[in-house]
Design a protein around this motif. Sequence first.
Motif, PDB file in Angstrom:
ATOM      1  N   THR A   1       4.983 -14.548  21.141  1.00 55.46           N
ATOM      2  CA  THR A   1       4.174 -14.396  22.352  1.00 55.46           C
ATOM      3  C   THR A   1       2.713 -14.567  21.970  1.00 55.46           C
ATOM      4  O   THR A   1       2.386 -14.833  20.807  1.00 55.46           O
ATOM      5  CB  THR A   1       4.424 -13.029  23.019  1.00 55.46           C
ATOM      6  OG1 THR A   1       3.840 -13.016  24.310  1.00 55.46           O
ATOM      7  CG2 THR A   1       3.863 -11.872  22.197  1.00 55.46           C
TER       8      THR A   1
ATOM      9  N   TRP B   1      -0.656 -15.504  26.983  1.00 52.95           N
ATOM     10  CA  TRP B   1       0.535 -15.435  27.857  1.00 52.95           C
ATOM     11  C   TRP B   1       0.616 -14.061  28.521  1.00 52.95           C
ATOM     12  O   TRP B   1       0.780 -13.955  29.740  1.00 52.95           O
ATOM     13  CB  TRP B   1       1.822 -15.704  27.065  1.00 52.95           C
ATOM     14  CG  TRP B   1       3.010 -15.981  27.970  1.00 52.95           C
ATOM     15  CD1 TRP B   1       3.505 -17.198  28.313  1.00 52.95           C
ATOM     16  CD2 TRP B   1       3.831 -15.013  28.656  1.00 52.95           C
ATOM     17  NE1 TRP B   1       4.557 -17.068  29.179  1.00 52.95           N
ATOM     18  CE2 TRP B   1       4.788 -15.735  29.408  1.00 52.95           C
ATOM     19  CE3 TRP B   1       3.856 -13.622  28.723  1.00 52.95           C
ATOM     20  CZ2 TRP B   1       5.760 -15.112  30.202  1.00 52.95           C
ATOM     21  CZ3 TRP B   1       4.812 -13.008  29.522  1.00 52.95           C
ATOM     22  CH2 TRP B   1       5.751 -13.751  30.239  1.00 52.95           C
TER      23      TRP B   1
ATOM     24  N   ARG C   1      -0.042 -13.446  32.565  1.00 51.77           N
ATOM     25  CA  ARG C   1       1.133 -13.120  33.394  1.00 51.77           C
ATOM     26  C   ARG C   1       1.163 -11.676  33.872  1.00 51.77           C
ATOM     27  O   ARG C   1       1.854 -11.352  34.824  1.00 51.77           O
ATOM     28  CB  ARG C   1       2.436 -13.358  32.605  1.00 51.77           C
ATOM     29  CG  ARG C   1       2.652 -14.759  32.106  1.00 51.77           C
ATOM     30  CD  ARG C   1       3.010 -15.673  33.244  1.00 51.77           C
ATOM     31  NE  ARG C   1       3.192 -17.035  32.762  1.00 51.77           N
ATOM     32  CZ  ARG C   1       4.356 -17.670  32.784  1.00 51.77           C
ATOM     33  NH1 ARG C   1       5.413 -17.108  33.291  1.00 51.77           N
ATOM     34  NH2 ARG C   1       4.441 -18.903  32.315  1.00 51.77           N
TER      35      ARG C   1
ATOM     36  N   CYS D   1       9.955   4.572  37.584  1.00 53.39           N
ATOM     37  CA  CYS D   1       8.519   4.332  37.852  1.00 53.39           C
ATOM     38  C   CYS D   1       8.097   4.835  39.222  1.00 53.39           C
ATOM     39  O   CYS D   1       6.910   4.836  39.537  1.00 53.39           O
ATOM     40  CB  CYS D   1       8.218   2.851  37.719  1.00 53.39           C
ATOM     41  SG  CYS D   1       8.745   2.205  36.140  1.00 53.39           S
TER      42      CYS D   1
ATOM     43  N   ARG E   1      10.860 -10.259  23.878  1.00 55.57           N
ATOM     44  CA  ARG E   1       9.492 -10.544  24.328  1.00 55.57           C
ATOM     45  C   ARG E   1       9.336 -10.433  25.842  1.00 55.57           C
ATOM     46  O   ARG E   1       8.233 -10.298  26.342  1.00 55.57           O
ATOM     47  CB  ARG E   1       9.048 -11.934  23.855  1.00 55.57           C
ATOM     48  CG  ARG E   1       9.774 -13.089  24.520  1.00 55.57           C
ATOM     49  CD  ARG E   1       9.218 -14.413  24.051  1.00 55.57           C
ATOM     50  NE  ARG E   1       9.893 -15.519  24.723  1.00 55.57           N
ATOM     51  CZ  ARG E   1       9.532 -16.781  24.618  1.00 55.57           C
ATOM     52  NH1 ARG E   1       8.518 -17.100  23.840  1.00 55.57           N
ATOM     53  NH2 ARG E   1      10.193 -17.724  25.251  1.00 55.57           N
TER      54      ARG E   1
ATOM     55  N   VAL F   1       6.398  -6.527  25.886  1.00 55.16           N
ATOM     56  CA  VAL F   1       4.955  -6.713  26.115  1.00 55.16           C
ATOM     57  C   VAL F   1       4.444  -5.876  27.285  1.00 55.16           C
ATOM     58  O   VAL F   1       3.237  -5.764  27.492  1.00 55.16           O
ATOM     59  CB  VAL F   1       4.630  -8.203  26.362  1.00 55.16           C
ATOM     60  CG1 VAL F   1       5.049  -9.037  25.149  1.00 55.16           C
ATOM     61  CG2 VAL F   1       5.294  -8.740  27.619  1.00 55.16           C
TER      62      VAL F   1
ATOM     63  N   LEU G   1      17.291  -3.344  36.471  1.00 54.09           N
ATOM     64  CA  LEU G   1      16.424  -2.626  35.526  1.00 54.09           C
ATOM     65  C   LEU G   1      17.177  -1.392  35.040  1.00 54.09           C
ATOM     66  O   LEU G   1      17.453  -0.485  35.820  1.00 54.09           O
ATOM     67  CB  LEU G   1      15.129  -2.235  36.261  1.00 54.09           C
ATOM     68  CG  LEU G   1      13.983  -1.611  35.489  1.00 54.09           C
ATOM     69  CD1 LEU G   1      13.668  -2.346  34.219  1.00 54.09           C
ATOM     70  CD2 LEU G   1      12.764  -1.556  36.384  1.00 54.09           C
TER      71      LEU G   1
ATOM     72  N   MET H   1      15.878  -5.838  31.765  1.00 51.49           N
ATOM     73  CA  MET H   1      15.238  -6.053  33.067  1.00 51.49           C
ATOM     74  C   MET H   1      15.360  -7.504  33.497  1.00 51.49           C
ATOM     75  O   MET H   1      15.196  -8.418  32.684  1.00 51.49           O
ATOM     76  CB  MET H   1      13.742  -5.683  32.969  1.00 51.49           C
ATOM     77  CG  MET H   1      12.994  -5.869  34.265  1.00 51.49           C
ATOM     78  SD  MET H   1      11.254  -5.398  34.130  1.00 51.49           S
ATOM     79  CE  MET H   1      10.627  -6.754  33.182  1.00 51.49           C
TER      80      MET H   1
ATOM     81  N   GLY I   1      13.180  -9.590  35.249  1.00 52.30           N
ATOM     82  CA  GLY I   1      11.773  -9.547  35.654  1.00 52.30           C
ATOM     83  C   GLY I   1      11.515 -10.240  36.975  1.00 52.30           C
ATOM     84  O   GLY I   1      10.773  -9.735  37.817  1.00 52.30           O
ATOM     85  N   ARG I   2      12.136 -11.406  37.174  1.00 54.87           N
ATOM     86  CA  ARG I   2      11.899 -12.165  38.421  1.00 54.87           C
ATOM     87  C   ARG I   2      12.354 -11.377  39.647  1.00 54.87           C
ATOM     88  O   ARG I   2      11.671 -11.351  40.661  1.00 54.87           O
ATOM     89  CB  ARG I   2      12.671 -13.484  38.368  1.00 54.87           C
ATOM     90  CG  ARG I   2      12.082 -14.442  37.382  1.00 54.87           C
ATOM     91  CD  ARG I   2      11.678 -15.714  38.082  1.00 54.87           C
ATOM     92  NE  ARG I   2      10.717 -16.407  37.235  1.00 54.87           N
ATOM     93  CZ  ARG I   2      10.742 -17.701  36.996  1.00 54.87           C
ATOM     94  NH1 ARG I   2      11.657 -18.447  37.558  1.00 54.87           N
ATOM     95  NH2 ARG I   2       9.826 -18.246  36.236  1.00 54.87           N
TER      96      ARG I   2
ATOM     97  N   HIS J   1       1.840   1.744  41.256  1.00 57.20           N
ATOM     98  CA  HIS J   1       2.404   1.826  39.909  1.00 57.20           C
ATOM     99  C   HIS J   1       1.895   0.617  39.122  1.00 57.20           C
ATOM    100  O   HIS J   1       1.950  -0.528  39.602  1.00 57.20           O
ATOM    101  CB  HIS J   1       3.934   1.823  40.001  1.00 57.20           C
ATOM    102  CG  HIS J   1       4.593   1.558  38.692  1.00 57.20           C
ATOM    103  ND1 HIS J   1       4.258   2.249  37.547  1.00 57.20           N
ATOM    104  CD2 HIS J   1       5.553   0.662  38.333  1.00 57.20           C
ATOM    105  CE1 HIS J   1       4.998   1.798  36.551  1.00 57.20           C
ATOM    106  NE2 HIS J   1       5.772   0.833  36.992  1.00 57.20           N
TER     107      HIS J   1
ATOM    108  N   ALA K   1       2.421  -1.878  37.074  1.00 57.08           N
ATOM    109  CA  ALA K   1       3.472  -2.664  36.417  1.00 57.08           C
ATOM    110  C   ALA K   1       2.963  -4.027  35.978  1.00 57.08           C
ATOM    111  O   ALA K   1       3.285  -4.500  34.880  1.00 57.08           O
ATOM    112  CB  ALA K   1       4.653  -2.832  37.356  1.00 57.08           C
ATOM    113  N   ASN K   2       2.209  -4.668  36.842  1.00 61.25           N
ATOM    114  CA  ASN K   2       1.794  -6.038  36.586  1.00 61.25           C
ATOM    115  C   ASN K   2       0.628  -6.330  37.529  1.00 61.25           C
ATOM    116  O   ASN K   2       0.733  -6.094  38.729  1.00 61.25           O
ATOM    117  CB  ASN K   2       2.980  -6.968  36.863  1.00 61.25           C
ATOM    118  CG  ASN K   2       2.651  -8.422  36.597  1.00 61.25           C
ATOM    119  OD1 ASN K   2       1.543  -8.870  36.850  1.00 61.25           O
ATOM    120  ND2 ASN K   2       3.626  -9.144  36.074  1.00 61.25           N
TER     121      ASN K   2
ATOM    122  N   ILE L   1       1.418  -8.234  40.609  1.00 65.89           N
ATOM    123  CA  ILE L   1       2.067  -7.483  41.697  1.00 65.89           C
ATOM    124  C   ILE L   1       0.993  -6.748  42.497  1.00 65.89           C
ATOM    125  O   ILE L   1       0.997  -6.769  43.732  1.00 65.89           O
ATOM    126  CB  ILE L   1       3.127  -6.495  41.150  1.00 65.89           C
ATOM    127  CG1 ILE L   1       4.288  -7.262  40.520  1.00 65.89           C
ATOM    128  CG2 ILE L   1       3.623  -5.552  42.258  1.00 65.89           C
ATOM    129  CD1 ILE L   1       5.374  -6.389  39.894  1.00 65.89           C
TER     130      ILE L   1
ATOM    131  N   ASN M   1       2.364  -0.707  31.340  1.00 65.98           N
ATOM    132  CA  ASN M   1       3.205   0.015  32.302  1.00 65.98           C
ATOM    133  C   ASN M   1       3.715   1.301  31.650  1.00 65.98           C
ATOM    134  O   ASN M   1       4.533   1.244  30.732  1.00 65.98           O
ATOM    135  CB  ASN M   1       4.362  -0.918  32.697  1.00 65.98           C
ATOM    136  CG  ASN M   1       5.383  -0.257  33.603  1.00 65.98           C
ATOM    137  OD1 ASN M   1       5.392   0.954  33.774  1.00 65.98           O
ATOM    138  ND2 ASN M   1       6.270  -1.058  34.161  1.00 65.98           N
TER     139      ASN M   1
END
Length: 335
Positions: free
Chosen positions: A29, A33, A37, A112, A151, A155, A197, A224, A226-227, A261, A263-264, A267, A291
């Motif tokens: 990674t 990246w 992301r 979460c 990976r 991350v 998840l 997980m 992820g998508r 939360h 997370a990303n 999001i 996260n």
Amino acid sequence: MPGVALVGSGSADLPATLTNDDLSQLVDTSDDWIASRTGIRQRHLAGADDSLASLAAAAGKNALAMAGLAPEEVQLIVLATSTPDDLFGSACQVQTLLGASRAVAFDLTAACSGFVFALVTAAQYIYTGVFQNVLVIGADVLSRWTDWDDRRTCVLFGDGAGAVVMQRQDDSQGTEEPGNGLLGFELCSDGTLNNCLNLSYQVASKPLVGDLTVQQGQFVPITMNGREVYKFAVSRVPEVIEKALFRANLTTADVDWLLLHQANQRILDAVADRLKIPRDRVLSNMIHHGNTSAASIPLALDEAVRSGQVQPGDVIATAGFGAGLTWGAAIVRWG
Ligand code: ACO
């Protein structure tokens, strides 16, 4: 009916950091990246002498200090965690570490979403007049259960603990409703998406005596999709916030801060855009923490309160989402 006020916040200090460059030595990674992301550049890790309970207690201690409360004045501790030191629960260890000798303490598991679920649960005990001072802690040590060879997940996660003190507000005059710190909420679950998840128990059959077997095994690291989690979050989280705002008789125009939360970052941005909440009203600290599951909301809240970003009277729309799948929103007023 009594009201609820949020009167203190706290978090645990975890000095050890794991950067994206560190991770690129573990898996294929790169900082570019991960940052592009997810918005994450580093995460904190529990130290060798830390436990889930010690981190949760540190966060709780700081929240009690801000609230000006002694540990003996706490009547209830709700510990939101999916990574207890002990499957029977870690809340009682936290109670002992804090010296909150008069409190009843229990764990609550909703991944979460755990902190939002715990906040709403705690408020019910206050509304019914059962308890006056409640400590709600979100803490997780996901590094224990991260697959450090994967990976796609390693991350994302970090360790952390955050807490808030909730206090009953009585109307001493008996003439009007006391101010309320929990203005509206909505909680949801959908077990049909459970396999998106997981931190699962893998059973192994062990002969016991005669034909009898017992099913013993072990928990295996986080998996997980992820998508799917991403799609779920960006569609369901705006919806649940709008429902909670409706129950609070408010609109997004009344929201001072959106606290999701962590997370990303993508999001957070997508949810803010759908709700038409400007990006400068979105609280985000995942760049430093990743996260941290049940800890992420109280940790970000505590940082925002201590930096002066969140002021007394501010309306915060907060939402958790994650494994279960579970999701929920609470509209709160700080202070
Ligand atoms: N570094 C480099 N490449 C990677 C990495 C990485 N760390 N991870 C995945 N990739 C690769 C994949 O192998 C794939 O390559 P391929 O096309 O050659 O197979 C490519 O990148 C795309 O992979 P996706 O998994 O499709 O990546 P995506 O763009 O969906 O981003 C992410 C992944 C960041 C996990 C995203 O799906 C996401 O954020 N989902 C939501 C996850 C989430 O919020 N989880 C937490 C909520 S619940 C809880 O908190 C416990």
